[in-house]
Design a protein around this motif. Structure first.
Motif, short mmCIF file in Angstrom:
data_model
loop_
_atom_site.label_atom_id
_atom_site.label_comp_id
_atom_site.label_asym_id
_atom_site.label_seq_id
_atom_site.Cartn_x
_atom_site.Cartn_y
_atom_site.Cartn_z
N PHE A 160 0.81 -1.21 0.00
CA PHE A 160 0.00 0.00 0.00
C PHE A 160 0.85 1.27 0.00
N ASN A 161 2.13 1.13 -0.30
CA ASN A 161 3.02 2.28 -0.41
C ASN A 161 3.09 2.71 -1.87
N ARG A 218 -1.60 1.12 -10.27
CA ARG A 218 -1.61 0.92 -8.82
C ARG A 218 -1.22 2.21 -8.10
N THR A 219 -0.23 2.91 -8.62
CA THR A 219 0.18 4.19 -8.03
C THR A 219 -0.97 5.18 -8.03
N ARG A 220 -1.66 5.27 -9.15
CA ARG A 220 -2.78 6.20 -9.27
C ARG A 220 -3.89 5.87 -8.28
N LEU A 221 -4.21 4.59 -8.14
CA LEU A 221 -5.26 4.17 -7.21
C LEU A 221 -4.90 4.53 -5.77
N GLU A 264 -9.10 -3.20 -12.33
CA GLU A 264 -9.87 -4.13 -11.51
C GLU A 264 -8.96 -5.05 -10.71
N VAL A 265 -7.94 -5.58 -11.35
CA VAL A 265 -7.02 -6.49 -10.67
C VAL A 265 -6.22 -5.77 -9.59
N MET A 266 -5.70 -4.60 -9.91
CA MET A 266 -4.82 -3.89 -8.98
C MET A 266 -5.56 -3.18 -7.85
N SER A 267 -6.88 -3.21 -7.87
CA SER A 267 -7.66 -2.56 -6.80
C SER A 267 -8.39 -3.57 -5.93
N GLU A 268 -8.19 -4.86 -6.17
CA GLU A 268 -8.92 -5.89 -5.45
C GLU A 268 -8.69 -5.85 -3.94
N ASP A 269 -7.47 -5.54 -3.52
CA ASP A 269 -7.15 -5.58 -2.09
C ASP A 269 -7.20 -4.20 -1.43
N LEU A 270 -7.66 -3.19 -2.13
CA LEU A 270 -7.67 -1.84 -1.57
C LEU A 270 -8.91 -1.63 -0.70
N ILE A 271 -8.90 -2.32 0.43
CA ILE A 271 -9.98 -2.23 1.41
C ILE A 271 -9.44 -1.46 2.61
N ARG A 276 -5.10 -0.59 6.74
CA ARG A 276 -4.66 -0.11 8.05
C ARG A 276 -3.92 -1.19 8.83
N GLU A 277 -4.29 -2.44 8.67
CA GLU A 277 -3.80 -3.49 9.56
C GLU A 277 -2.70 -4.35 8.97
N ASP A 278 -2.70 -4.56 7.68
CA ASP A 278 -1.73 -5.50 7.09
C ASP A 278 -0.32 -4.92 7.07
N TYR A 279 0.66 -5.79 7.25
CA TYR A 279 2.07 -5.46 7.08
C TYR A 279 2.48 -4.27 7.95
#
Length: 316
Positions: A160-161, A218-221, A264-271, A276-279
């Motif tokens: 998420f960086n 991914r950067t844009r998202l 669609e693929v690169m935004s699947e995990d952007l929850i 906030r919690e992962d990594y």
């Protein structure tokens, strides 16, 4: 009948014990002149900790001033006085030495120091610092392939960086600017091998182009999400990077179907909860399960459908 929770323990209303204020001995702060550690008298001590501080400060100052040989000498002297259990200062000094070696054109010695840091890495902060160090080393010597490999590891470690994704996209653009597929292949073979051991076939122009599109999307998202919480110069930096990202995507010129599929693929995990919690920083490496870049991102892109993911559309 007493209602549950309606009674109180008598201790709640008892008077607090009087606190005994013990007299403290007076404290006289040590006053130091600017750059006191540069004076020869600073080493007139038998205290190993004081000598460590003097050499460390001298190295930091010389590095900041761009005197890399003097900084390297100071760091080397400092290393001799660091206690075995002081891993934080040891890692800091080793990283400083690696950066000095890099600036002095000593690539192999810099990588050897990075390998020492790698053996002592025990958490995600250590690994992140190590990968950033290796990126700077490879970038200084123009090793685009190994640099890309380290950036891919950073994107897997800290997904998420946006800055790691942006830098990876820029590196892919550099590979696209290479003269031939053979030149791109030699970058991967001669440099550090990737975790997923990509072959030369993976570095065709179409594949590198597709990865560049992935990274900038991914950067844009990520930047669009983060800028809602930013202000001042931080927001200005994000807006400027977004502009550069849009220009890069215009240059890559993906077809509309490709753009939609990758988004669609690169935004699947952007929850929000997961972001906030992962990594979390500082997490032990033994509890971190890292998937390779290919396994986590590249495979998903290919599964999105080869018919949708094609090269750039023809410009009028």
């Amino acid at each position: 009948m007493e209602i549950f929770g309606s009674t109180f323990d008598d201790s709640v209303f008892s008077e607090a014990r009087e606190r005994v204020c013990e007299s403290l001995s007076s404290y006289n702060a040590k006053l130091c002149e600017p750059q006191w550690f540069c004076e020869s008298a600073a080493l007139d001590t038998d205290d190993s900790l004081e000598k460590q501080k003097v050499f460390k400060f001298r190295g930091d100052l010389a590095l900041r001033q761009g005197n890399y040989q003097r900084a390297l000498d100071a760091y080397s002297s400092c290393l001799q006085w660091i206690a075995d259990n002081n891993l934080t200062i040891r890692r800091d000094v080793l990283e400083g030495m690696a950066r000095c070696r890099t600036k002095l054109g000593q690539r192999e010695q810099a990588l050897e120091l990075a390998e020492l840091l790698n053996k002592e890495a025990s958490n995600t902060c250590h690994l992140t610092s190590l990968l950033l160090l290796k990126v700077s080393i490879y970038q200084h010597f123009g090793c685009v392939g190994p640099q890309r490999s380290c950036l891919q590891q950073l994107c897997s470690l800290l997904p998420f960086n946006p800055w790691h994704w942006f830098n990876l996209g820029q590196t892919c653009l550099q590979l696209l600017d290479c003269d031939s597929d053979m030149e791109r292949s030699s970058e991967a073979v001669n440099g550090e091998s990737e975790e997923d051991q990509e072959g030369a076939a993976e570095l065709t122009e179409d594949r590198v182009w597709l990865r560049a599109c992935m990274c900038f999307i991914r950067t844009r998202l990520l930047l669009r999400i983060l800028r809602q919480q930013q202000s001042s110069f931080v927001l200005q930096r994000s807006v400027k990077t977004l502009q550069i990202t849009e220009e890069a995507l215009q240059r890559l010129n993906p077809k509309e179907a490709t753009l939609q599929a990758l988004t669609e693929v690169m935004s699947e995990d952007l929850i929000p909860e997961k972001m906030r919690e992962d990594y979390q920083d500082g997490e032990s490496l033994t509890s971190v399960s890292l998937q390779s870049f290919r396994e986590r991102w590249w495979s998903n892109v290919l599964l999105a459908g080869a018919s949708q993911i094609n090269g750039p559309q023809a410009k009028p």
